[in-house]
Scaffold this motif. Sequence first.
Motif, PDB file in Angstrom:
ATOM      1  N   LEU A  81       0.817  -1.217   0.000  1.00 35.02           N
ATOM      2  CA  LEU A  81       0.000   0.000   0.000  1.00 35.02           C
ATOM      3  C   LEU A  81       0.849   1.265   0.000  1.00 35.02           C
ATOM      4  O   LEU A  81       0.369   2.340  -0.379  1.00 35.02           O
ATOM      5  CB  LEU A  81      -0.947   0.001   1.206  1.00 35.02           C
ATOM      6  N   ASN A  82       2.106   1.141   0.384  1.00 36.00           N
ATOM      7  CA  ASN A  82       3.001   2.292   0.329  1.00 36.00           C
ATOM      8  C   ASN A  82       3.125   2.849  -1.078  1.00 36.00           C
ATOM      9  O   ASN A  82       3.295   4.061  -1.274  1.00 36.00           O
ATOM     10  CB  ASN A  82       4.374   1.897   0.870  1.00 36.00           C
ATOM     11  N   LEU A  83       3.013   1.965  -2.083  1.00 34.35           N
ATOM     12  CA  LEU A  83       3.082   2.429  -3.466  1.00 34.35           C
ATOM     13  C   LEU A  83       1.899   3.331  -3.793  1.00 34.35           C
ATOM     14  O   LEU A  83       2.049   4.333  -4.515  1.00 34.35           O
ATOM     15  CB  LEU A  83       3.132   1.238  -4.417  1.00 34.35           C
ATOM     16  N   ILE A  84       0.714   2.997  -3.307  1.00 31.36           N
ATOM     17  CA  ILE A  84      -0.460   3.849  -3.515  1.00 31.36           C
ATOM     18  C   ILE A  84      -0.275   5.168  -2.778  1.00 31.36           C
ATOM     19  O   ILE A  84      -0.583   6.242  -3.311  1.00 31.36           O
ATOM     20  CB  ILE A  84      -1.746   3.135  -3.066  1.00 31.36           C
ATOM     21  N   ASP A  85       0.233   5.105  -1.565  1.00 29.77           N
ATOM     22  CA  ASP A  85       0.465   6.328  -0.788  1.00 29.77           C
ATOM     23  C   ASP A  85       1.362   7.301  -1.544  1.00 29.77           C
ATOM     24  O   ASP A  85       1.176   8.522  -1.462  1.00 29.77           O
ATOM     25  CB  ASP A  85       1.124   5.989   0.558  1.00 29.77           C
ATOM     26  N   ARG A  86       2.331   6.780  -2.275  1.00 30.02           N
ATOM     27  CA  ARG A  86       3.331   7.613  -2.942  1.00 30.02           C
ATOM     28  C   ARG A  86       2.880   8.128  -4.306  1.00 30.02           C
ATOM     29  O   ARG A  86       3.554   8.966  -4.906  1.00 30.02           O
ATOM     30  CB  ARG A  86       4.628   6.821  -3.121  1.00 30.02           C
ATOM     31  N   ALA A  87       1.750   7.625  -4.815  1.00 31.33           N
ATOM     32  CA  ALA A  87       1.351   7.910  -6.193  1.00 31.33           C
ATOM     33  C   ALA A  87       0.334   9.046  -6.285  1.00 31.33           C
ATOM     34  O   ALA A  87      -0.450   9.281  -5.370  1.00 31.33           O
ATOM     35  CB  ALA A  87       0.771   6.651  -6.834  1.00 31.33           C
ATOM     36  N   LYS A  88       0.349   9.721  -7.443  1.00 28.33           N
ATOM     37  CA  LYS A  88      -0.677  10.720  -7.748  1.00 28.33           C
ATOM     38  C   LYS A  88      -1.957  10.056  -8.250  1.00 28.33           C
ATOM     39  O   LYS A  88      -3.055  10.575  -8.021  1.00 28.33           O
ATOM     40  CB  LYS A  88      -0.166  11.682  -8.827  1.00 28.33           C
ATOM     41  N   ALA A  89      -1.807   8.942  -8.958  1.00 30.58           N
ATOM     42  CA  ALA A  89      -2.958   8.298  -9.594  1.00 30.58           C
ATOM     43  C   ALA A  89      -2.891   6.788  -9.410  1.00 30.58           C
ATOM     44  O   ALA A  89      -1.813   6.202  -9.326  1.00 30.58           O
ATOM     45  CB  ALA A  89      -2.999   8.636 -11.084  1.00 30.58           C
ATOM     46  N   PHE A  90      -4.088   6.183  -9.369  1.00 31.29           N
ATOM     47  CA  PHE A  90      -4.230   4.723  -9.258  1.00 31.29           C
ATOM     48  C   PHE A  90      -5.040   4.252 -10.452  1.00 31.29           C
ATOM     49  O   PHE A  90      -6.119   4.785 -10.746  1.00 31.29           O
ATOM     50  CB  PHE A  90      -4.948   4.358  -7.963  1.00 31.29           C
ATOM     51  N   HIS A  91      -4.530   3.221 -11.137  1.00 33.79           N
ATOM     52  CA  HIS A  91      -5.184   2.709 -12.337  1.00 33.79           C
ATOM     53  C   HIS A  91      -5.567   1.241 -12.159  1.00 33.79           C
ATOM     54  O   HIS A  91      -4.805   0.454 -11.583  1.00 33.79           O
ATOM     55  CB  HIS A  91      -4.238   2.832 -13.537  1.00 33.79           C
ATOM     56  N   PHE A  92      -6.728   0.863 -12.693  1.00 34.25           N
ATOM     57  CA  PHE A  92      -7.148  -0.539 -12.663  1.00 34.25           C
ATOM     58  C   PHE A  92      -8.011  -0.857 -13.874  1.00 34.25           C
ATOM     59  O   PHE A  92      -8.492   0.036 -14.586  1.00 34.25           O
ATOM     60  CB  PHE A  92      -7.872  -0.880 -11.359  1.00 34.25           C
ATOM     61  N   GLY A  93      -8.205  -2.155 -14.106  1.00 34.08           N
ATOM     62  CA  GLY A  93      -9.077  -2.642 -15.169  1.00 34.08           C
ATOM     63  C   GLY A  93     -10.034  -3.663 -14.614  1.00 34.08           C
ATOM     64  O   GLY A  93     -10.325  -3.674 -13.412  1.00 34.08           O
ATOM     65  N   THR A  94     -10.526  -4.566 -15.469  1.00 36.46           N
ATOM     66  CA  THR A  94     -11.525  -5.526 -14.996  1.00 36.46           C
ATOM     67  C   THR A  94     -11.052  -6.970 -14.978  1.00 36.46           C
ATOM     68  O   THR A  94     -11.764  -7.824 -14.450  1.00 36.46           O
ATOM     69  CB  THR A  94     -12.818  -5.462 -15.831  1.00 36.46           C
ATOM     70  N   LEU A  95      -9.881  -7.270 -15.527  1.00 38.71           N
ATOM     71  CA  LEU A  95      -9.438  -8.657 -15.444  1.00 38.71           C
ATOM     72  C   LEU A  95      -9.204  -9.074 -13.999  1.00 38.71           C
ATOM     73  O   LEU A  95      -9.345 -10.245 -13.651  1.00 38.71           O
ATOM     74  CB  LEU A  95      -8.174  -8.891 -16.283  1.00 38.71           C
ATOM     75  N   SER A  96      -8.893  -8.120 -13.133  1.00 40.02           N
ATOM     76  CA  SER A  96      -8.741  -8.435 -11.710  1.00 40.02           C
ATOM     77  C   SER A  96     -10.081  -8.533 -10.999  1.00 40.02           C
ATOM     78  O   SER A  96     -10.131  -8.854  -9.803  1.00 40.02           O
ATOM     79  CB  SER A  96      -7.859  -7.385 -11.018  1.00 40.02           C
ATOM     80  N   LEU A  97     -11.174  -8.298 -11.724  1.00 38.23           N
ATOM     81  CA  LEU A  97     -12.515  -8.409 -11.133  1.00 38.23           C
ATOM     82  C   LEU A  97     -13.219  -9.706 -11.511  1.00 38.23           C
ATOM     83  O   LEU A  97     -14.333  -9.963 -11.059  1.00 38.23           O
ATOM     84  CB  LEU A  97     -13.383  -7.215 -11.563  1.00 38.23           C
TER      85      LEU A  97
END
Length: 326
Positions: free
Chosen positions: A121-137
């Motif tokens: 989660l530290n990577l999310i804390d450090r980022a300006k933006a978070f990207h995802f798609g639907t294959l993980s859904l």
Amino acid sequence: MMLDVVAMGELLIDFTCRSVDADGYPTMAAHPGGAPANFLAALAKFGAKTAMLGKVGSDAFGRMLTATLEKVGIETGGLVADEDVFTTLAFVTLDDTGNREFSFSRKPGADTCIRFEELNLNLIDRAKAFHFGTLSLTEEPARTATYRAVEYAKSRGKLITYDPNLRKPLWKNLEEAKRQIIWGLTQADVVKISDEEVEFLFGLGVEDGAAYILEHFGVKLVFVTCGAEGCYFQNANARGNVPSLSGIRVVDTTGAGDIFGGSAVWKLLQAGKSPESFDEAELKEVVTFACTSAGLSTTKAGGISSVPEYDQVMACMVRSQKNRSD
């Protein structure tokens, strides 16, 4: 170090058909891929700081993929290697125009087995933006991990970008696919979606579909890609079309939509403005850059490996502008 974008999802090997033998069986070439990884590869190529959250197998392909991300400048501290599952494989056959048909080795694949507790989660804390798609859904535990990661990113004020990237063979039930894709729309600030996905979800054309997404889901900016027809864009201030790159020899369209998305998000972040505040001229510049980048990527095989150089994109844009003026 701060990051521009962290993406969560599948990292896999695309096996692309190179030729067909006398019995009709394909000879395949292996390329690193996965929609979020292709997306990040475009960002990284243009100088963004990026990181990947996902899972590969503790196998030869998993090690190769991790090394590839490192080579192209994507941080891999969020990748988990699992000894109990294989790295996901996608087999891509192409028609005469370079368009794709997918078959997957993913029952399960490592990408579906990521758990929220394994996420860095530290990577999310450090980022300006978070990207995802639907294959993980498509499967648990990756689905719940994605829900919770998006929630975590939103709670920390991150820009949320989303690409449905529908792959029908991966869904047991297409009504479930619609529900999950629409959930993603309710979470996102910026959406890159294809004309086929708009039709699948809402039975609408491109312009009506973009307006519907903006009106009903809280999305601030929509890009609807239309293959060879280019891209339609819309936010609260502007709407318009940009044609696709012409005069190129298409070899393989794998990853082109992801590279469009990464290129567009790179331009958005460079501008440093909220997605809803861009005017028509600014969005045309963003989309022209992204269409050119995506178009050039189709002249080479693969996803991650086909992202063009920044100077190549800019030179192509100058030539295209000159040709339109002549």
